[in-house]
Design a protein around this motif. Structure first.
Motif, mmCIF file in Angstrom:
data_model
loop_
_atom_site.group_PDB
_atom_site.id
_atom_site.type_symbol
_atom_site.label_atom_id
_atom_site.label_comp_id
_atom_site.label_asym_id
_atom_site.label_seq_id
_atom_site.Cartn_x
_atom_site.Cartn_y
_atom_site.Cartn_z
ATOM 1 N N ALA A 198 0.842 -1.205 0.000
ATOM 2 C CA ALA A 198 0.000 0.000 0.000
ATOM 3 C C ALA A 198 0.878 1.256 0.000
ATOM 4 O O ALA A 198 2.086 1.170 0.275
ATOM 5 C CB ALA A 198 -0.901 -0.027 1.224
ATOM 6 N N PRO A 199 0.270 2.431 -0.284
ATOM 7 C CA PRO A 199 1.080 3.666 -0.248
ATOM 8 C C PRO A 199 1.369 4.111 1.177
ATOM 9 O O PRO A 199 1.114 5.258 1.557
ATOM 10 C CB PRO A 199 0.178 4.669 -0.980
ATOM 11 C CG PRO A 199 -1.194 4.205 -0.702
ATOM 12 C CD PRO A 199 -1.117 2.702 -0.669
ATOM 13 N N SER A 200 1.891 3.190 1.961
ATOM 14 C CA SER A 200 2.251 3.479 3.349
ATOM 15 C C SER A 200 3.674 4.000 3.381
ATOM 16 O O SER A 200 4.402 3.900 2.386
ATOM 17 C CB SER A 200 2.110 2.202 4.178
ATOM 18 O OG SER A 200 0.744 1.855 4.297
ATOM 19 N N ASN A 201 4.062 4.534 4.520
ATOM 20 C CA ASN A 201 5.424 5.056 4.671
ATOM 21 C C ASN A 201 6.417 3.889 4.566
ATOM 22 O O ASN A 201 6.406 2.990 5.407
ATOM 23 C CB ASN A 201 5.529 5.733 6.044
ATOM 24 C CG ASN A 201 6.865 6.388 6.287
ATOM 25 O OD1 ASN A 201 7.900 5.828 5.936
ATOM 26 N ND2 ASN A 201 6.850 7.553 6.895
ATOM 27 N N PRO A 202 7.269 3.869 3.516
ATOM 28 C CA PRO A 202 8.164 2.714 3.342
ATOM 29 C C PRO A 202 9.090 2.494 4.539
ATOM 30 O O PRO A 202 9.335 1.342 4.929
ATOM 31 C CB PRO A 202 8.978 3.079 2.092
ATOM 32 C CG PRO A 202 8.102 4.036 1.347
ATOM 33 C CD PRO A 202 7.390 4.828 2.408
ATOM 34 N N THR A 230 2.841 4.263 -4.899
ATOM 35 C CA THR A 230 3.639 5.366 -4.361
ATOM 36 C C THR A 230 2.931 6.157 -3.252
ATOM 37 O O THR A 230 1.764 6.522 -3.419
ATOM 38 C CB THR A 230 4.041 6.368 -5.470
ATOM 39 O OG1 THR A 230 4.846 7.387 -4.868
ATOM 40 C CG2 THR A 230 2.843 7.015 -6.150
ATOM 41 N N PRO A 231 3.639 6.438 -2.156
ATOM 42 C CA PRO A 231 3.080 7.352 -1.152
ATOM 43 C C PRO A 231 3.523 8.800 -1.408
ATOM 44 O O PRO A 231 3.127 9.705 -0.679
ATOM 45 C CB PRO A 231 3.697 6.837 0.155
ATOM 46 C CG PRO A 231 5.014 6.282 -0.260
ATOM 47 C CD PRO A 231 4.882 5.792 -1.686
ATOM 48 N N ILE A 232 4.373 8.974 -2.441
ATOM 49 C CA ILE A 232 4.897 10.308 -2.765
ATOM 50 C C ILE A 232 4.178 10.813 -4.012
ATOM 51 O O ILE A 232 4.150 10.133 -5.041
ATOM 52 C CB ILE A 232 6.426 10.233 -3.009
ATOM 53 C CG1 ILE A 232 7.169 9.958 -1.693
ATOM 54 C CG2 ILE A 232 6.978 11.490 -3.689
ATOM 55 C CD1 ILE A 232 7.108 11.083 -0.665
ATOM 56 N N LEU A 291 -4.090 9.901 -5.535
ATOM 57 C CA LEU A 291 -4.554 10.679 -4.382
ATOM 58 C C LEU A 291 -5.984 10.239 -4.038
ATOM 59 O O LEU A 291 -6.876 10.322 -4.882
ATOM 60 C CB LEU A 291 -4.517 12.180 -4.698
ATOM 61 C CG LEU A 291 -4.865 13.101 -3.526
ATOM 62 C CD1 LEU A 291 -3.896 12.911 -2.363
ATOM 63 C CD2 LEU A 291 -4.870 14.557 -3.971
ATOM 64 N N MET A 292 -6.164 9.765 -2.814
ATOM 65 C CA MET A 292 -7.474 9.216 -2.422
ATOM 66 C C MET A 292 -8.160 10.154 -1.434
ATOM 67 O O MET A 292 -7.945 10.051 -0.228
ATOM 68 C CB MET A 292 -7.277 7.824 -1.809
ATOM 69 C CG MET A 292 -6.750 6.800 -2.788
ATOM 70 S SD MET A 292 -6.307 5.240 -1.989
ATOM 71 C CE MET A 292 -4.698 5.635 -1.317
ATOM 72 N N LYS A 293 -8.963 11.048 -2.004
ATOM 73 C CA LYS A 293 -9.695 11.974 -1.133
ATOM 74 C C LYS A 293 -11.094 11.448 -0.836
ATOM 75 O O LYS A 293 -11.633 11.681 0.224
ATOM 76 C CB LYS A 293 -9.820 13.330 -1.831
ATOM 77 C CG LYS A 293 -8.546 14.166 -1.792
ATOM 78 C CD LYS A 293 -8.860 15.559 -2.275
ATOM 79 C CE LYS A 293 -7.682 16.472 -2.174
ATOM 80 N NZ LYS A 293 -7.820 17.626 -3.072
HETATM 81 P P1 GDP Z 1 0.559 5.773 9.223
HETATM 82 O O1 GDP Z 1 1.078 4.450 9.733
HETATM 83 O O2 GDP Z 1 -0.743 6.188 9.840
HETATM 84 O O3 GDP Z 1 1.577 6.856 9.159
HETATM 85 O O4 GDP Z 1 0.117 5.499 7.740
HETATM 86 P P2 GDP Z 1 0.826 4.829 6.493
HETATM 87 O O5 GDP Z 1 2.261 4.567 6.702
HETATM 88 O O6 GDP Z 1 -0.042 3.700 6.036
HETATM 89 O O7 GDP Z 1 0.627 6.003 5.443
HETATM 90 C C1 GDP Z 1 1.394 7.172 5.414
HETATM 91 C C2 GDP Z 1 1.753 7.437 3.999
HETATM 92 O O8 GDP Z 1 0.554 7.406 3.221
HETATM 93 C C3 GDP Z 1 2.371 8.794 3.754
HETATM 94 O O9 GDP Z 1 3.623 8.590 3.157
HETATM 95 C C4 GDP Z 1 1.422 9.470 2.768
HETATM 96 O O10 GDP Z 1 2.109 10.196 1.763
HETATM 97 C C5 GDP Z 1 0.694 8.311 2.162
HETATM 98 N N1 GDP Z 1 -0.652 8.673 1.745
HETATM 99 C C6 GDP Z 1 -1.647 9.141 2.519
HETATM 100 N N2 GDP Z 1 -2.752 9.365 1.791
HETATM 101 C C7 GDP Z 1 -2.431 9.038 0.496
HETATM 102 C C8 GDP Z 1 -3.164 9.067 -0.726
HETATM 103 O O11 GDP Z 1 -4.323 9.444 -0.805
HETATM 104 N N3 GDP Z 1 -2.491 8.665 -1.867
HETATM 105 C C9 GDP Z 1 -1.179 8.241 -1.829
HETATM 106 N N4 GDP Z 1 -0.629 7.865 -2.974
HETATM 107 N N5 GDP Z 1 -0.477 8.203 -0.667
HETATM 108 C C10 GDP Z 1 -1.095 8.589 0.473
#
Ligand code: GDP
Length: 314
Positions: A198-202, A230-232, A291-293
């Motif tokens: 998922a687009p989580s923080n790597p 990508t999360p970026i 981008l998921m709004k």
């Molecule tokens: P945390 O554990 O709550 O910090 O969450 P995650 O690690 O799962 O997600 C944080 C990351 O999600 C950040 O790097 C954000 O840039 C990314 N992120 C949040 N919303 C979106 C979105 O709508 N689209 C994308 N592509 N990335 C997103």
């Protein structure tokens, strides 16, 4: 898009939960397994707190606070405020009154000898989840952040108490060398038709999952699509410290560097239309809006990703 594929998603909290929600809206729950980061977990006020598991669970159950993306909607904080006003306890980590029910129940199950996998299964079934929600491991593998200003901090001290402001020097996954994959995570991955990151923080959300002993080897041995999103977007993180951490580690804030982070693990990458293409990379990639709004955005990204991966076989 075939509905008969088994998909395993590796994810953290808020960013990951958005894609999880999109997938859960278009696929039968029985086809989905979410393997969630537990490096953020800690014991606090006598309770086991699992922020990412709860964010994903509350999101999939339709109970999440929509303004925050975590916690329960309509929650209050009377218990914590009382803890502070009666007993002077420093309540820097926010725990809602309703949310406390989850922490109490989980902690009770753990104290009765249940594994975190069993406890999570019970909680998530009670809240009506069809999809399998699995912690990355049953062992505690706390993420430790080495900072420039304050030395080593526990994850929540870094993230919540100090609002991820100290400069990050390095990250340690304490105890990972003695950890192991659970039977449930191993079986789900071995049976998967597709793995999504998922687009989580790597660095903060996905690296702890990859640090579980045996995880990297298992992922690289799979002969199925393994795809990261990508999360970026446009040189910035949508939320949180991903871009700040990349800069502190001396990296340019690009999707290409996110893809590089997953070298050897992924064979596909979902890039955002606003980003530069990956260039001459060997990796398959697609550019779409990530981008998921809205709920529609979440479903569209999930659908675009699955349709694209399915087209590989064509
Ligand atoms: P945390 O554990 O709550 O910090 O969450 P995650 O690690 O799962 O997600 C944080 C990351 O999600 C950040 O790097 C954000 O840039 C990314 N992120 C949040 N919303 C979106 C979105 O709508 N689209 C994308 N592509 N990335 C997103």
């Amino acid at each position: 898009m075939a509905l008969d594929k088994d998909i395993v998603v590796l994810l953290g909290g808020v960013g990951g939960a958005k894609l999880a929600s999109g997938l859960a809206q278009i696929l039968p729950g029985q086809r989905l397994t979410f393997v969630v980061n537990t490096g953020d977990d800690f014991w606090h006020l006598g309770l086991r707190i699992c922020p990412d598991l709860d964010t994903v669970m509350y999101t999939l159950a339709g109970l999440v606070n929509p303004d925050l993306g975590w916690g329960l909607k309509g929650d209050s904080a009377v218990a914590l405020e009382t803890l502070n006003s009666f007993y002077g306890v420093d309540t820097w980590f926010r725990l809602g009154d309703k949310d406390l029910a989850t922490h109490l129940q989980r902690s009770q199950l753990l104290r009765c000898g249940r594994s975190l996998t069993e406890a999570t299964g019970r909680l998530s079934k009670s809240l009506g989840l069809d999809a399998a929600l699995l912690p990355m491991s049953d062992e505690e593998i706390p993420t430790k952040i080495e900072t420039l200003e304050l030395g080593e901090l526990g994850f929540q001290e870094y993230f919540v108490k100090h609002r991820w402001q100290p400069a990050l020097k390095s990250i340690r996954h304490a105890g990972s060398e003695k950890s192991s994959l659970t039977t449930q995570v191993r079986s789900a991955l071995m049976a998967a038709d597709m793995v999504l990151i998922a687009p989580s923080n790597p660095w903060l959300s996905v690296a702890p999952i990859l640090a579980v002993k045996g995880m990297r080897d298992l992922l690289t041995s799979l002969d199925v699509p393994v795809v990261a999103v990508t999360p970026i977007i446009g040189g910035a993180a949508v939320k949180g410290p991903t871009a700040k951490i990349m800069s502190e580690l001396g990296q340019e804030v690009t999707a290409a560097n996110i893809a590089n982070f997953y070298t050897g693990i992924i064979n596909g990458f979902v890039n955002d239309s606003q980003n530069e293409p990956l260039g001459c990379s060997e990796l398959r990639s697609i550019q779409v809006n990530t981008l998921m709004k809205t709920e529609d955005d979440k479903k569209s990204l999930a659908r675009a990703t699955l349709d694209w991966v399915e087209s590989w076989g064509a």
